[in-house]
Design a protein around this motif. Structure first.
Motif, PDB file in Angstrom:
ATOM      1  N   LYS A 222       6.086  -4.784   2.883  1.00 33.54           N
ATOM      2  CA  LYS A 222       4.945  -3.865   2.826  1.00 33.54           C
ATOM      3  C   LYS A 222       4.604  -3.542   1.371  1.00 33.54           C
ATOM      4  CE  LYS A 222       3.388   0.570   4.770  1.00 33.54           C
ATOM      5  NZ  LYS A 222       3.824   1.727   5.587  1.00 33.54           N
ATOM      6  N   LEU A 223       3.324  -3.771   1.010  1.00 39.72           N
ATOM      7  CA  LEU A 223       2.850  -3.557  -0.354  1.00 39.72           C
ATOM      8  C   LEU A 223       1.609  -2.677  -0.364  1.00 39.72           C
ATOM      9  CD1 LEU A 223       2.940  -7.276  -1.632  1.00 39.72           C
ATOM     10  CD2 LEU A 223       4.792  -5.604  -1.732  1.00 39.72           C
TER      11      LEU A 223
ATOM     12  N   GLU B 279      -0.358  -0.509 -10.415  1.00 40.00           N
ATOM     13  CA  GLU B 279       0.932  -1.083 -10.053  1.00 40.00           C
ATOM     14  C   GLU B 279       0.939  -1.401  -8.558  1.00 40.00           C
ATOM     15  OE1 GLU B 279       4.035   0.995 -13.128  1.00 40.00           O
ATOM     16  OE2 GLU B 279       3.257   2.233 -11.497  1.00 40.00           O
ATOM     17  N   ILE B 280       1.885  -2.227  -8.151  1.00 42.83           N
ATOM     18  CA  ILE B 280       2.067  -2.543  -6.740  1.00 42.83           C
ATOM     19  C   ILE B 280       3.335  -1.856  -6.254  1.00 42.83           C
ATOM     20  CG2 ILE B 280       2.552  -4.377  -5.070  1.00 42.83           C
ATOM     21  CD1 ILE B 280      -0.323  -4.386  -6.012  1.00 42.83           C
ATOM     22  N   ILE B 281       3.204  -1.066  -5.197  1.00 41.38           N
ATOM     23  CA  ILE B 281       4.361  -0.391  -4.604  1.00 41.38           C
ATOM     24  C   ILE B 281       4.957  -1.302  -3.538  1.00 41.38           C
ATOM     25  CG2 ILE B 281       5.188   1.626  -3.364  1.00 41.38           C
ATOM     26  CD1 ILE B 281       2.759   3.145  -4.453  1.00 41.38           C
TER      27      ILE B 281
ATOM     28  N   VAL C 257      -2.262  -9.286  -7.365  1.00 43.53           N
ATOM     29  CA  VAL C 257      -3.470  -8.845  -8.061  1.00 43.53           C
ATOM     30  C   VAL C 257      -3.467  -9.401  -9.475  1.00 43.53           C
ATOM     31  CG1 VAL C 257      -3.758  -6.677  -6.755  1.00 43.53           C
ATOM     32  CG2 VAL C 257      -2.429  -6.684  -8.884  1.00 43.53           C
ATOM     33  N   SER C 258      -4.648  -9.444 -10.075  1.00 41.18           N
ATOM     34  CA  SER C 258      -4.800  -9.760 -11.495  1.00 41.18           C
ATOM     35  C   SER C 258      -5.603  -8.635 -12.122  1.00 41.18           C
ATOM     36  CB  SER C 258      -5.520 -11.095 -11.686  1.00 41.18           C
ATOM     37  OG  SER C 258      -5.801 -11.316 -13.057  1.00 41.18           O
TER      38      SER C 258
ATOM     39  N   GLY D  53       4.909  -3.731 -11.990  1.00 36.63           N
ATOM     40  CA  GLY D  53       3.841  -3.570 -12.969  1.00 36.63           C
ATOM     41  C   GLY D  53       4.163  -4.350 -14.219  1.00 36.63           C
ATOM     42  N   TYR D  54       3.453  -4.071 -15.307  1.00 40.22           N
ATOM     43  CA  TYR D  54       3.722  -4.780 -16.548  1.00 40.22           C
ATOM     44  C   TYR D  54       5.171  -4.563 -16.985  1.00 40.22           C
ATOM     45  CZ  TYR D  54       3.926  -6.271 -21.312  1.00 40.22           C
ATOM     46  OH  TYR D  54       4.317  -6.904 -22.461  1.00 40.22           O
TER      47      TYR D  54
END
Length: 219
Positions: free
Chosen positions: A189-190, A198-200, A150-151, A60-61
């Motif tokens: 895997k995302l 967020e991206i896991i 992602v954006s 994430g950020y």
């Protein structure tokens, strides 16, 4: 509403890194984060010809991930965030890329390059063979090219998420690790966590056979 307020606060803190160059008017892209100790995750039982590990880390950020997939102590795949201002909007790009000059590559969708010089990362479904095909129009990244996942776009009170992984769970990023000059194919895997944007990054695997095929989700 809480997640929007949090995102606005984050954007405000980083805005100075996103302004256009006063002399040229060109978009300034912040430098990649400085690498810290890479992670490999926990090795899990798998078939004889596959390395399979679990991670469960969030991207994430200002949350970066440096993945040492083959366990040699160096980063193979980096996941990072970068905040860029363009088109009157704030774009928080969450991306992955192979370590500079490593030869490691990721699968991306053919198309027009994004502002940060990347292409959209391609989300494989479970049980899909990880290879380029004309049908889905995908290819490997070129040297040092990023694969944007992602954006997160903010304009005024509106927040939207762009990219092929937006609102998707349990998809697979195709990877090719270059080990001793040979490609070893694998997957990561995302999932897009919509509550926090967020991206896991939950798990990954790769074939122990140079150039050997692998199926998304195969362990």
């Amino acid at each position: 509403m809480k997640r929007y307020i949090l995102l606005y606060a984050v954007v405000a803190l980083a805005l100075n890194a996103c302004k256009k160059d006063k002399n040229t008017g060109e978009i300034v892209i912040p430098a990649d984060p400085i690498e810290t100790t890479p992670v490999s995750g926990e090795t899990q039982p798998s078939s004889a010809n596959i390395v399979y590990r679990k991670l469960n880390i969030k991207l994430g950020y200002n949350k970066h991930i440096f993945l040492d997939a083959n366990g040699d102590g160096t980063t193979d795949i980096s996941f990072s965030s970068v905040l860029i201002m363009h088109d009157g909007k704030q774009h928080l790009y969450l991306s992955a890329y192979g370590k500079t000059n490593s030869g490691n590559k990721l699968f991306v969708k053919n198309g027009e390059q994004l502002v940060n010089g990347s292409l959209w990362a391609y989300p494989f479904n479970k049980n899909e063979l990880i290879e380029p095909t004309e049908e889905n129009n995908i290819k490997w990244t070129s040297n040092q090219q990023k694969a944007s996942i992602v954006s997160i776009v903010s304009a005024g009170s509106q927040t939207t998420v762009e990219g092929l992984w937006a609102n998707k769970a349990d998809k697979y990023l195709g990877i090719a690790l270059k080990i001793n000059g040979e490609p070893y194919f694998g997957w990561i895997k995302l999932s897009h966590e919509t509550t926090t944007n967020e991206i896991i990054v939950s798990e990954y695997a790769y074939s122990k056979i140079p150039g050997g095929e692998i199926i998304a989700g195969e362990k």
